[in-house]
Structure formats: C-alpha cells, structure tokens
Design an enzyme around this catalytic site. Sequence first.
Site, PDB file in Angstrom:
ATOM      1  N   LYS A   2     -12.629   4.904   6.058  1.00 34.07           N
ATOM      2  CA  LYS A   2     -13.564   3.851   6.480  1.00 34.07           C
ATOM      3  C   LYS A   2     -14.977   4.398   6.560  1.00 34.07           C
ATOM      4  O   LYS A   2     -15.924   3.761   6.123  1.00 34.07           O
ATOM      5  CB  LYS A   2     -13.164   3.318   7.859  1.00 34.07           C
ATOM      6  CG  LYS A   2     -11.947   2.425   7.847  1.00 34.07           C
ATOM      7  CD  LYS A   2     -11.789   1.782   9.204  1.00 34.07           C
ATOM      8  CE  LYS A   2     -10.408   1.209   9.373  1.00 34.07           C
ATOM      9  NZ  LYS A   2     -10.119   0.816  10.738  1.00 34.07           N
ATOM     10  N   GLU A  30       1.962   5.117   8.638  1.00 35.11           N
ATOM     11  CA  GLU A  30       0.775   5.244   9.498  1.00 35.11           C
ATOM     12  C   GLU A  30       1.165   5.901  10.830  1.00 35.11           C
ATOM     13  O   GLU A  30       0.362   6.568  11.461  1.00 35.11           O
ATOM     14  CB  GLU A  30       0.130   3.870   9.744  1.00 35.11           C
ATOM     15  CG  GLU A  30      -1.335   3.941  10.125  1.00 35.11           C
ATOM     16  CD  GLU A  30      -2.040   2.593  10.109  1.00 35.11           C
ATOM     17  OE1 GLU A  30      -3.115   2.495   9.482  1.00 35.11           O
ATOM     18  OE2 GLU A  30      -1.541   1.631  10.714  1.00 35.11           O
ATOM     19  N   HIS A  63      17.536  -2.662 -12.407  1.00 39.17           N
ATOM     20  CA  HIS A  63      17.047  -2.779 -13.778  1.00 39.17           C
ATOM     21  C   HIS A  63      15.667  -2.151 -13.902  1.00 39.17           C
ATOM     22  O   HIS A  63      14.909  -2.460 -14.813  1.00 39.17           O
ATOM     23  CB  HIS A  63      17.033  -4.254 -14.184  1.00 39.17           C
ATOM     24  CG  HIS A  63      18.398  -4.855 -14.068  1.00 39.17           C
ATOM     25  ND1 HIS A  63      19.337  -4.779 -15.061  1.00 39.17           N
ATOM     26  CD2 HIS A  63      19.005  -5.448 -13.008  1.00 39.17           C
ATOM     27  CE1 HIS A  63      20.453  -5.341 -14.644  1.00 39.17           C
ATOM     28  NE2 HIS A  63      20.291  -5.755 -13.402  1.00 39.17           N
TER      29      HIS A  63
HETATM   30  O1  LIG Z   1      -6.466  -5.489  13.430  1.00 43.44           O
HETATM   31  P1  LIG Z   1      -7.606  -4.680  12.931  1.00 43.44           P
HETATM   32  O2  LIG Z   1      -8.382  -4.057  14.040  1.00 43.44           O
HETATM   33  O3  LIG Z   1      -8.493  -5.507  12.046  1.00 43.44           O
HETATM   34  O4  LIG Z   1      -7.054  -3.490  12.097  1.00 43.44           O
HETATM   35  C1  LIG Z   1      -6.289  -3.679  10.946  1.00 43.44           C
HETATM   36  C2  LIG Z   1      -5.589  -2.414  10.536  1.00 43.44           C
HETATM   37  O5  LIG Z   1      -6.507  -1.380  10.333  1.00 43.44           O
HETATM   38  C3  LIG Z   1      -5.951  -0.137  10.733  1.00 43.44           C
HETATM   39  O6  LIG Z   1      -6.646   0.331  11.831  1.00 43.44           O
HETATM   40  C4  LIG Z   1      -6.061   0.864   9.663  1.00 43.44           C
HETATM   41  O7  LIG Z   1      -7.283   0.802   9.059  1.00 43.44           O
HETATM   42  C5  LIG Z   1      -4.517  -0.440  11.059  1.00 43.44           C
HETATM   43  O8  LIG Z   1      -3.971   0.439  11.950  1.00 43.44           O
HETATM   44  C6  LIG Z   1      -4.627  -1.850  11.533  1.00 43.44           C
HETATM   45  O9  LIG Z   1      -3.392  -2.470  11.541  1.00 43.44           O
END
Ligand SMILES: O=P(O)(O)OC[C@H]1O[C@](O)(CO)[C@@H](O)[C@@H]1O
EC number: 5.3.1.9
Length: 530
Positions: free
Chosen positions: A455, A322, A351
Amino acid sequence: MQKLQLWERYKNRLYHHAELDLSVDTSRMNFPDSYLEEMEPRLQKAFEEMAELEAGAVSNPDEQRMVGHYWLRAPELAPTPELTGEIKDTLASVKAFASSVHQGNIAAPDGHRFENLLIIGIGGSALGPQFVADSLGSPQDRMKVYFFDNTDPDGMDKVLAEIGPGLKRTLTVVISKSGGTKETRNGMLEARQAFEKGGLHFAAHAVAVTGSDSELDRTASQEGWLGTLPMWDWVGGRTSVTSAVGLLPAALQGIDIERLLTGARVCDQATRSRVTSDNPAALLALSWFHATAGKGERDMVLLPYKDRLLLFSRYLQQLIMESLGKELDRDGKKVLQGITVYGNKGSTDQHAYVQQLREGVANFFVTFIEVLKDREGASMLVEPGATSGDYLSGFFQGTRSALYEKDRESVTITIREISPASIGALIALYERAVGLYASLINVNAYHQPGVEAGKKAAGTVLKLQGEILDMLRRQPGRDFSCEDMAMTLARPEEVETVFLILRHLAANPAHEVGVVPGEKVWESRFRAAS
Ligand SMILES: O=P(O)(O)OC[C@H]1O[C@](O)(CO)[C@@H](O)[C@@H]1O
C-alpha cells in the site's frame, strides 16, 4: 496400506458432529497413530491461548487489539456487557434495516422497493460476503447482488452495464473496516458518479459498514446516507463475515442469517473441546502441521465437489495466507511462515490440474469437501442406476483414491447439504483451525504487516505520477523519454517506475498524455497532449 486396513483407520479417525452433520476424515493423512499424543502438549498450549483469546486477551499484540470474532455468534461470551450489548444491537439493526428494505419502508427515491444490491469492498470486506452470496443464493433471493471488489475501471463498467437501468432501484453497501481503503473509496466514487449521471442522488442509495469515525463513517454522516453499521477494531477483516460486514449483505439478499450464526455457534462449541480427537478444527490444524512440517512445505489444494463452494478457496486464501504468511514469529524470530492455498472445484479440476496432482510434483495436500445432498428433489437418471450427482460423488471418491495410491495425502470434510447453517459451520471451522495452527507455529494470526508495504509503495507511485504530470504540463511543448523525465525530476534511480507510469498514462485519455513510439518501447517519448 491395504483397503481393509484403511477402512479400520477411517473408522478410528473419523470425526463426526451429529447436530451439524459434519465429518472430518483424516485417514488419508499418513501420520502415525502416535502423532496426536506427540503433539498433545503443543495442542494443549494452543487450546489455552484460544481460551485466553476468547476471554478478551490482547491476542493481537502488534496492534494492541482483542480478537473477538467468536463473540459475534455468542455475544454473551464477550468480555464486557457493553460489547455484548453492541453485538446484539448491531444484529438487531441489521435485521431491522433488511426488513425495512424488503417491506419498502426504506425504498428507492422513486418509491419502488430496492431490487439490486451493489456491494463495494475489498479483501475481508468482500470475500466473505461474496462467498456467502454465491453459496446460498437462489432464484428466490430478495435482491440481486453485484460487487465492486477492485479498483479496476473496466470491471466496474462491466458491473454497471449489467445493472443497467436497474441502478435507480439499487442499494449500495460500502464496506470498509478502516474506512480509508483506496480501492473501496474509488469504487464508491465511481458508483456515485454513475448514480449522478443517471440523475440519482447517491446518498439516498447508500449505506456504510465501517469503523467509528473513519473517513467513510464521516462521509456517510455528512452526506446523510441511509445508515451506517459498525465494525469494531477487535474483528479482523478476514474474520468479519459474521459481523455486519457479512450479515447485512446476506440479510438483504434474503439469506437466513440466524441459521448462519447458529451453524457458526454450534461449530464454535465443538471446536472449543480440549480433547484433540473430538475437536475438528484441531484435527485440521494437526493435519496441516503434518503435511507441511509446520513450515508451509506443501500447498493446500481445496477441492470442493460442489459448484456452490467455488468461492470457498478464494475466501480461505485470504483467511489462511493473510493470517499465517508471516516473516517473523511471535518472538521476533525470522520464520517465513505460511501455507499456500489454491483451488477451484471438482470434478471440473479433474479436467485441468488434477493430472499434475496425481503424477507431477508432490508439493501439496488436498482438502476435499463432499456434500451429500445433490439437489432439491429427485434427479433424473443419466444412465441406468446413476444420476449426475452419483457421478459427482464417484469422481470425488475416484480422485481421492487415485491420489492416495500415489502417496498424495488428503483430508475430507463432509457436510450433508449446503445451507446457511453448514456455511456458517465451515466458516467457523476454518477460523478456529487457523487460530490453533497459528499457535502451533507461534505466529500472530491477526495482523498483516506485509500488506502495508504494498500500500505504501502504491502511494509512492501515485505521488511520483503527480510530479510527472506536473512536469509535463509545465513544459507542454517538450517530449520526454523516461530517462529525461527521471533526470529532470532529479529521481534518476526511479527511471523504471517513471517509464511504467508514463506508459500507463499514455494508454488512457484521462490525463491527456501523448506518446511518440521509439524503436524500443522504453525509448518512447511522452508529452502533454496539446
Ligand atoms: O475493510 P478494509 O479496512 O477496507 O480493509 C480491506 C482489507 O484490506 C486488508 O487490510 C489488506 O489490505 C485486509 O486485511 C482487509 O480485509
């Protein structure tokens, strides 16, 4: 290279930190002896950028944020007295909360001590806590730890079934920096329903770790949860394990968080050195640069020879991929950067995929992690002169040389034992290596624009699902093929998404969608079940 020449290279290159009892061996990376010198100007620039970052520069310009995870274990280094105070206060609150739970001052509504911990979070709000819990857990733990780290209903049911009647003595920690992550919100709602079904009041079992005034923060305060601990915008999710995100679950589990922080702090001091050969994080970053040509040309395979480090590769997958996996560099140039990380544990992998590593496509380099101490106490002999742990060590050494014989390069990190301090040190070592490497390849390690696209697309799918359900309910007697539905909604170009949504809806009872199978699966017809 002959064995004795390799031994000379080993001695010349081996980095060892006496206090941490941590070594980094780059002798099986085939860079020439002149490599460090060649890279020195770039490294010095990376050190300078790191120093600016630690002094409070806005090192994540895209989000206009400082990057402060190193302050979490040395609060006096934070750029303002207010931040220093907040970090110290939060640590004190974590310890006070955990100790009240252990002593039963914060107890389950039946008056009994909380015995179980259900942690709800995803990404950086789960991977660090999971790694720490798994690597340092023991039968002496103060609480038994469970996780919801996804929006998979069956996964949650499985966890809830494991907790069983213990739910009444379960403390739930909901962790989300943004406080608006849907997977975590869903996990919280599912947990709440499970508590309510058991006649339990969720708020009396819940604590939050989140950013100020986030959706989660507001929910926790409106509903009167047991408490809320802060997350700051200057700590990234993937580097949040030494904030309340990782410390609260660890302290509740009974892990010595001071020792974890000390290990990280000592490693931070070591990795601040501007003498490259004396900086283990710089040596890792340089090895990655050499192995991947600074372009992600080879994958990083993580092979820890220790069961307790099984989740380290998953944790590092987020930290590294990331952070480094970026389309554009800091100048806006298209670079398609990153390093692919995968791994599991040795000797188990011997293995499984080590066959390909030795003989197949040579598109990787290995990081071995060796742990010298086999277990608490003495081991039995499994045959004259050898224990199970001797075998583990033998397999590690055997794989390292077998790979090297075939020109497969590796780095080896050695620690004496698994302890809170060594886990803290490993975390800090990789956080710094990622930061330095990002400078070498000129990418912003602290944002994640690519994740947002997925998202947003998921949001679009859920919106389309709403429209489909609406249409099915408005015309209850009518059968729709996916093509009919897409046309009726005036979204012909979305026909594939419509098909995927309808097929999923019909497979689950919640929305009462029936299906008449077609000759081909995409010719099926769907209707609102009457
Ligand atoms: O802590 P949050 O805001 O729920 O985000 C969780 C995760 O989602 C992300 O933004 C990626 O979707 C990560 O960088 C982060 O760790």
